[in-house]
Design a protein around this motif. Structure first.
Motif, PDB file in Angstrom:
ATOM      1  N   LEU A  44       0.713  -1.177   0.015  1.00  0.00           N
ATOM      2  CA  LEU A  44       0.149  -0.135  -0.142  1.00  0.00           C
ATOM      3  C   LEU A  44       0.839   1.271   0.108  1.00  0.00           C
ATOM      4  CD1 LEU A  44      -2.555  -0.939   2.654  1.00  0.00           C
ATOM      5  CD2 LEU A  44      -2.904  -1.424  -0.007  1.00  0.00           C
ATOM      6  N   THR A  45       0.445   2.340  -0.575  1.00  0.00           N
ATOM      7  CA  THR A  45       1.057   3.505  -0.526  1.00  0.00           C
ATOM      8  C   THR A  45       0.818   4.392   0.708  1.00  0.00           C
ATOM      9  OG1 THR A  45      -0.746   4.762  -1.505  1.00  0.00           O
ATOM     10  CG2 THR A  45       0.916   3.815  -3.132  1.00  0.00           C
ATOM     11  N   TYR A  46       1.215   5.546   1.012  1.00  0.00           N
ATOM     12  CA  TYR A  46       1.118   6.048   2.370  1.00  0.00           C
ATOM     13  C   TYR A  46      -0.245   6.574   2.228  1.00  0.00           C
ATOM     14  CZ  TYR A  46       1.552   9.021   6.225  1.00  0.00           C
ATOM     15  OH  TYR A  46       1.412   9.607   7.598  1.00  0.00           O
ATOM     16  N   GLU A  47      -0.788   7.139   1.057  1.00  0.00           N
ATOM     17  CA  GLU A  47      -1.873   7.853   0.971  1.00  0.00           C
ATOM     18  C   GLU A  47      -3.318   6.397   1.340  1.00  0.00           C
ATOM     19  OE1 GLU A  47      -5.899   8.609  -0.728  1.00  0.00           O
ATOM     20  OE2 GLU A  47      -4.220   7.152  -1.949  1.00  0.00           O
ATOM     21  N   GLU A  48      -3.008   5.356   0.639  1.00  0.00           N
ATOM     22  CA  GLU A  48      -3.750   4.157   0.840  1.00  0.00           C
ATOM     23  C   GLU A  48      -3.868   3.907   2.371  1.00  0.00           C
ATOM     24  OE1 GLU A  48      -3.802   2.027  -3.520  1.00  0.00           O
ATOM     25  OE2 GLU A  48      -1.814   1.770  -2.062  1.00  0.00           O
ATOM     26  N   LEU A  49      -2.755   3.715   3.023  1.00  0.00           N
ATOM     27  CA  LEU A  49      -2.930   3.325   4.499  1.00  0.00           C
ATOM     28  C   LEU A  49      -3.675   4.252   5.291  1.00  0.00           C
ATOM     29  CD1 LEU A  49      -1.837   1.436   6.372  1.00  0.00           C
ATOM     30  CD2 LEU A  49       0.218   2.463   6.555  1.00  0.00           C
ATOM     31  N   SER A  50      -3.508   5.744   4.723  1.00  0.00           N
ATOM     32  CA  SER A  50      -4.049   6.787   5.671  1.00  0.00           C
ATOM     33  C   SER A  50      -5.575   6.783   5.493  1.00  0.00           C
ATOM     34  CB  SER A  50      -3.513   8.304   5.057  1.00  0.00           C
ATOM     35  OG  SER A  50      -2.138   8.291   5.413  1.00  0.00           O
ATOM     36  N   HIS A  91       4.723  -5.904   3.750  1.00  0.00           N
ATOM     37  CA  HIS A  91       5.504  -5.223   2.514  1.00  0.00           C
ATOM     38  C   HIS A  91       5.202  -3.672   2.687  1.00  0.00           C
ATOM     39  CE1 HIS A  91       5.429  -9.465   1.037  1.00  0.00           C
ATOM     40  NE2 HIS A  91       4.196  -9.248   0.576  1.00  0.00           N
ATOM     41  N   THR A  92       4.138  -3.252   3.128  1.00  0.00           N
ATOM     42  CA  THR A  92       4.041  -1.824   3.189  1.00  0.00           C
ATOM     43  C   THR A  92       4.887  -1.127   4.231  1.00  0.00           C
ATOM     44  OG1 THR A  92       1.600  -2.208   2.766  1.00  0.00           O
ATOM     45  CG2 THR A  92       2.260  -0.200   3.694  1.00  0.00           C
ATOM     46  N   MET A  93       5.108  -1.649   5.089  1.00  0.00           N
ATOM     47  CA  MET A  93       6.209  -1.452   6.219  1.00  0.00           C
ATOM     48  C   MET A  93       7.458  -1.084   5.504  1.00  0.00           C
ATOM     49  SD  MET A  93       8.673  -2.319   8.276  1.00  0.00           S
ATOM     50  CE  MET A  93       9.737  -1.280   9.601  1.00  0.00           C
ATOM     51  N   ALA A  94       7.826  -2.469   4.735  1.00  0.00           N
ATOM     52  CA  ALA A  94       9.330  -2.272   4.058  1.00  0.00           C
ATOM     53  C   ALA A  94       9.351  -1.258   3.295  1.00  0.00           C
ATOM     54  CB  ALA A  94       9.473  -3.692   3.587  1.00  0.00           C
TER      55      ALA A  94
END
Length: 428
Positions: A224-230, A350-353
């Protein structure tokens, strides 16, 4: 090695009869051992005066005698063929040989069902499989039997009746369940392993899946991108069940710490280590037993505090739903957050990495956080190698642009080259 001699019994077959039964005496020797001789009836009878003991054949050249001798020759050829088939793999099976030639007293071969085939395979592999793999074999067995019932109108199929078509039918059955490509391949590999073991144990005569490929497909890792996680973080509690709220928070916790779902279920208060620099999670990974050290930022710390008073097993940080419910709730969260990518628990890792490297973190530190013993394993997460290459290239071009020397445009360079060539020509 095999030798066959045909001879007469020492006594007539019945009182008052001159005919004596013709028996074959078979002497066997395999590559490793010698067996006791076997005597078997040829189902022929002969008078003693009409039998040639030295040749082991009927005397005379009339059509009836020749017919009997031809039957004896064919009988010996069949026995030799049976010996070769039983000795083909290098390990001779005497009982199998006796069954083929129809010898009295041969042990009847046990008829295995497909369920017994799986049980026999897991029993032979024993501790090599482990509890988790045993469960996977059981799951493959259940699904394979279900696919057979679907394709054969509920009729019970014996292991020796399984064909390549049943393999392909099972593959289609798994695809219809929307399983991932590599999960399907894993199921098919287990199925092949069970039938390979049955073939090696001579439970079935032929291995039915010789032409069936089970190569793993290289999967493209999603993140996920930062925007998607937000968008997931900003989902309100209203409209979510208590369990869905928990799954949302646990997914966010994973996305900021890189903790795998298997380790998340076992996190305890003892795994929290606080120092002057802050708090981090330190634990052995369930899968590889490697240590991981995950620093806790503000977001995961807040989530731990939120569920501090929640009813859960002793000393555990969270109560975590089973993986099936967890991923099912993630699909609802994905829909509400309007995320088009497939969402499962491991995508958080994966997102965290990706976020860590995009923030300028070191790949070696990331390997320690994720619990990887080899940095090459870390590089496969979220196309991390591409990110490192782009960052390095960006820095190189930035350094070039800050040089004091003039950067000459290519058109001026070419024009200057042409002028220089002309000046050289005029000088000459």
């Amino acid at each position: 090695m095999i030798t066959i001699t045909t001879s007469l019994l020492s006594r007539p077959t019945a009182p008052g009869s001159n005919e004596i039964a013709v028996y074959a005496r078979i002497n066997l020797r395999s590559a490793t051992e010698r067996f006791k001789p076997i005597e078997i009836s040829t189902r022929l009878k002969c008078e003693k005066k009409l039998w040639d003991q030295k040749a082991g054949r009927f005397k005379g050249k009339n059509p009836k005698t020749q017919s009997y001798n031809n039957r004896l020759t064919q009988f010996e050829a069949d026995i030799i063929a049976a010996f070769n088939s039983c000795n083909g793999s290098g390990e001779f099976d005497l009982e199998d040989f006796k069954r083929i030639i129809g010898c009295k007293g041969a042990k009847a071969q046990k008829e295995f069902s497909i369920s017994e085939l799986f049980s026999e395979c897991t029993k032979k592999k024993g501790n090599e499989l482990g509890i988790k793999r045993h469960g996977r074999y059981d799951l493959v067995q259940i699904r394979f039997l279900d696919s057979l019932k679907t394709g054969n109108s509920g009729r019970n199929i014996k292991p020796q009746e399984i064909t390549r078509e049943d393999f392909l039918r099972f593959k289609n059955y798994l695809q219809a369940k929307n399983l991932s490509g590599n999960t399907i391949i894993g199921h098919l590999k287990i199925l092949k392993a069970v039938f390979r073991e049955a073939f090696n144990s001579k439970i079935i005569k032929e291995f039915p899946f010789n032409d069936c490929s089970t190569a793993y497909v290289k999967s493209q890792r999603q993140f996920l991108t930062y925007e998607e996680l937000s968008r997931i973080e900003s989902l309100p509690d209203l409209g979510l069940t208590p369990r869905q709220q928990l799954v949302r928070d646990l997914f966010i916790f994973q996305s900021y710490t890189g903790v795998a779902i298997s380790d998340l279920t076992e996190l305890q208060t003892d795994h929290l280590h606080t120092s002057l620099h802050g708090t981090m999670l330190v634990k052995n990974k369930c899968k590889t037993k490697e240590f991981f050290r995950a620093p806790l930022s503000e977001v995961p710390t807040r989530i731990i505090e939120k569920y501090k008073e929640q009813a859960k097993p002793k000393n555990r940080l969270f109560w975590v739903p089973c993986i099936k419910d967890y991923n099912r709730d993630l699909q609802i969260i994905r829909h509400l957050a309007k995320i088009e990518k497939p969402l499962i628990s491991h995508i958080a890792r994966h997102t965290m990495a990706c976020m860590y490297l995009q923030g300028g973190g070191s790949i070696y530190t990331l390997a320690s956080i994720l619990g990887h013993s080899n940095v090459r394993t870390t590089q496969i997460y979220g196309k991390l190698q591409d990110h490192g290459m782009l960052s390095e290239a960006r820095q190189v071009f930035k350094n070039l642009s800050n040089r004091d020397a003039e950067i000459i445009p290519i058109n001026r360079l070419l024009k200057g080259g042409q002028d220089g060539s002309a000046r050289q020509a005029n000088t000459r």
